[in-house]
Design an enzyme around this catalytic site. Structure first.
Site, PDB file in Angstrom:
ATOM      1  N   ASP A 272      39.372  45.308  40.266  1.00 40.49           N
ATOM      2  CA  ASP A 272      39.176  44.116  41.091  1.00 40.49           C
ATOM      3  C   ASP A 272      40.460  43.291  41.198  1.00 40.49           C
ATOM      4  O   ASP A 272      41.152  43.077  40.199  1.00 40.49           O
ATOM      5  CB  ASP A 272      38.085  43.256  40.437  1.00 40.49           C
ATOM      6  CG  ASP A 272      37.742  42.029  41.252  1.00 40.49           C
ATOM      7  OD1 ASP A 272      37.111  42.182  42.308  1.00 40.49           O
ATOM      8  OD2 ASP A 272      38.122  40.905  40.849  1.00 40.49           O
ATOM      9  N   GLU A 327      41.539  47.661  44.215  1.00 39.11           N
ATOM     10  CA  GLU A 327      41.170  46.873  45.391  1.00 39.11           C
ATOM     11  C   GLU A 327      42.478  46.305  45.928  1.00 39.11           C
ATOM     12  O   GLU A 327      43.218  45.643  45.201  1.00 39.11           O
ATOM     13  CB  GLU A 327      40.244  45.720  44.991  1.00 39.11           C
ATOM     14  CG  GLU A 327      39.770  44.946  46.200  1.00 39.11           C
ATOM     15  CD  GLU A 327      39.344  43.524  45.890  1.00 39.11           C
ATOM     16  OE1 GLU A 327      38.601  42.952  46.700  1.00 39.11           O
ATOM     17  OE2 GLU A 327      39.767  42.957  44.863  1.00 39.11           O
TER      18      GLU A 327
HETATM   19  C1  NOJ Z   1      37.103  40.716  44.761  1.00 36.10           C
HETATM   20  C2  NOJ Z   1      35.623  40.959  44.689  1.00 36.10           C
HETATM   21  O1  NOJ Z   1      35.332  42.032  45.528  1.00 36.10           O
HETATM   22  C3  NOJ Z   1      34.956  39.687  45.100  1.00 36.10           C
HETATM   23  O2  NOJ Z   1      33.579  39.847  45.281  1.00 36.10           O
HETATM   24  C4  NOJ Z   1      35.220  38.644  44.062  1.00 36.10           C
HETATM   25  O3  NOJ Z   1      34.698  37.419  44.492  1.00 36.10           O
HETATM   26  C5  NOJ Z   1      36.737  38.487  43.865  1.00 36.10           C
HETATM   27  N1  NOJ Z   1      37.429  39.725  43.774  1.00 36.10           N
HETATM   28  C6  NOJ Z   1      36.964  37.767  42.586  1.00 36.10           C
HETATM   29  O4  NOJ Z   1      36.630  38.584  41.514  1.00 36.10           O
END
Ligand code: NOJ
Length: 605
Positions: A272, A327
């Protein structure tokens, strides 16, 4: 049965002359019978040898494609556990609920599940604010539930990826609590700064954040902590303080998290917010409106590499590779390449970010080309249509286009990721402000609809019973009102449904022609995109998709194919209106492929 009949039977059996025909009797009498059997056996052996040899020759002539790692041929299916299946009636999906649906997922043909966070959390950001990385939040069940899920998934040949959230914790984690009290090594676990004096305030000693950096969820990215009398940095909510990734102790803690889940048997991680791992050391440097100034800083890559090496220690040979998927929103191809050097695949969000109703055939072709452009031999592509952070594809592109877009996702080169519900064409759900739960929306008050991620997170639509079979309690977000007609059960019963098309695609894409990086575009006009997937020694497949807003016709006889007809192996009409004009098995004329609006067909050559 009468005694008479029984006797007659006994008599028949005891009289061999009556068992066989007179001709047969004569045949065997002459010993020919034995001879024939002998000849037949010899002929059989010769035939088997010839077939085997020919087959061997064939196999020698046709190079078989290299055996790929499991994650290159799989489909990743993202489960947002809160919204997938509730098993205990509390209105929130849970791990037992996921286990209950494993048969469905196996049948669907997806090979890998990615579970969004289910760890201990105060749920300000619905689990992306982790309080304890190695505990299951009671809302989602227990660690035993996770173990059962893993066991049952493995039994069905399903891989499991879990979310790894290394950029920030919850402000209720013990690490943060220790840090705000400056206890021991925890002192520097987060990004702290004294801030600056407010020169324009009545009290010029009043403290202001050190810079103008903004939180992704609105407002300053700095919050003052009364205990420590300092500001801490948070790229997201003030309840999600950023960890200090430069601190070796922090990195060790994160490695311990990886180890914990690897030892539980997971197959890898979705990382993430990786691009936000590091911030400029000079926290007095303002962004001045240049968003993302402190993103994808060079420090990210060595840390990723460290994690990847760590994962490699757990990759015990072929089929056991552990993967890390970063991500990585909004990255250039250059940054993508840097990520490829240090992880398995960086998520490719090009479809998520660039597909919109005015992005038609040529635009889609360009997205694919750019995504594949410059990939080194060993780098594997991937594509994604949606996630828990964006509006659903059926709403972004129109519900007619779900089939063609699923065909696109599952037939372009690389690993596809499907967000739960995309296989049935689930749409965004409308929530009033008071029904909304996502802080990213709520923080924007009357503008919440622009930012809220709730619409794409509505519960999975399983059937037409109360709450779409998701829960027998009150769902944390209500289900979409279209569930009586749009649900899994309904679609399972219809041959041409979006779900059944998805299942056929999942099977088709396992063929060697689809499990490589070869793609050659055929005719592309304003409405229709077509391309060929092939592997030497195997049939070629021509994919033709009408992504325009009207019926259209193309001629695909020319290069790269050079043939004038082909057999239909998959045909999908608009996901709203159903039925394609082509039928499976039809031999179609490639000179004039007529596709109705939002129709897609795959031909085998
Ligand atoms: C990316 C995640 O996909 C999202 O849902 C989240 O709010 C943020 N990162 C913070 O962790």
């Amino acid at each position: 049965m009468s005694q008479n009949v029984l006797r007659r039977r006994r008599l028949q059996i005891s009289n061999p002359a009556e068992m066989s025909t007179p001709r047969k009797q004569k045949f065997c009498e002459k010993g020919i019978c034995l001879f024939v059997i002998l000849v037949a056996v010899v002929a059989g052996i010769v035939a088997v040898c010839v077939v085997t040899l020919t087959d061997k020759n064939l196999r020698q002539r046709v190079p078989s494609p290299p055996r790929l790692e499991w994650w290159k041929t799989t489909i990743i299916y993202q489960i947002y556990p809160r919204s997938f299946q509730d098993s205990n009636g509390d209105g929130t999906g849970d791990l037992k609920g996921v286990t209950k649906r494993l048969d469905y997922l196996q049948e669907l043909g997806v090979g890998t599940l990615w579970l969004s966070p289910f760890y201990m959390s105060p749920m300000r950001d619905f689990g992306y604010d982790v309080q304890n990385y190695t505990q299951v939040d009671p809302l989602f069940g227990t660690m035993d539930d996770f173990d059962v899920l893993m066991k049952e998934a493995k039994k069905r040949g399903l891989r499991v990826l879990v979310d790894f959230v290394p950029n920030h914790t919850s402000n209720e984690s013990s690490w943060f609590n220790n840090s705000r009290h400056s206890i021991g090594k925890y002192r520097d676990y987060y990004i702290w700064d004294d801030g600056v004096n407010c020169s324009t305030c009545p009290d010029t000693n009043f403290k202001m954040p050190p810079n103008d950096w903004k939180s992704a969820f609105r407002g300053s990215a700095w919050t003052y902590d009364d205990n420590r009398k300092q500001f801490y940095y948070h790229a997201y909510l003030d309840s999600q303080p950023d960890l200090n990734a430069s601190n070796p102790d922090v990195r060790q803690e994160l490695k311990n998290v990886l180890r914990f889940w690897l030892e539980k048997g997971v197959d890898g991680f979705r990382g993430d917010a990786i691009r936000k791992l590091f911030e400029f050391e000079d926290v007095h440097r303002n962004e001045n409106g240049v968003l993302n100034l402190t993103r994808n800083l060079p420090g990210v890559y060595p840390v990723m590499r460290e994690w990847k090496h760590f994962l490699d220690k757990y990759s015990h040979g072929k089929g056991q590779e552990k993967i890390l998927i970063a991500e990585s929103y909004g990255i250039t191809n250059e940054m993508r390449d840097a990520y490829y050097e240090v992880d398995s695949i960086p998520f490719n969000f090009a479809f998520v970010q660039k597909l919109n109703p005015s992005c038609k055939a040529r635009c889609i072709k360009q997205i694919i080309e750019t995504s594949l452009d410059g990939l080194k031999e060993e780098w594997w592509p991937n594509f994604v249509l949606g996630s828990h952070d964006v509006s659903r594809i059926a709403s972004r592109m129109g519900d007619s286009f779900v089939n063609v877009l699923n065909i696109l996702l599952l037939t372009v080169p690389g690993t596809p990721t499907t967000y739960y519900g995309e296989e049935i064409g689930m749409k965004d759900t409308f929530y009033t402000y008071s029904e909304s739960r996502d802080p990213a929306g709520l923080n924007y008050k009357e503008d919440y609809l622009k930012y809220s991620r709730d619409p794409g997170r509505s519960p999975m639509q399983w059937d037409s019973s109360t709450n779409a079979g998701f829960s027998n309690g009150t769902p944390w977000l209500h289900v979409n009102l279209n569930y009586p007609v749009l649900n899994v059960e309904e679609q399972l019963s219809k041959e041409t449904s979006t779900l059944n098309i998805y299942k056929s695609l999942a099977k088709l894409r396992q063929l060697p022609s689809f499990t490589n990086k070869n793609i050659i575009f055929s005719t592309v006009n304003d409405d229709i995109i077509s391309y060929v997937r092939s592997e030497s020694g195997h049939p070629k497949y021509l994919v033709v998709l009408n992504v325009g807003s009207r019926d259209s016709v193309v001629d695909c006889r020319g290069p790269p194919l050079g043939v004038s007809s082909a057999q239909v192996v998959l045909a999908a009409g608009s996901s709203l209106l159903g039925i394609s004009s082509y039928r499976m098995g039809d031999i179609a004329d490639l000179q004039a492929i007529r596709l109705k609006y939002a129709e897609g067909v795959i031909f085998k050559i």
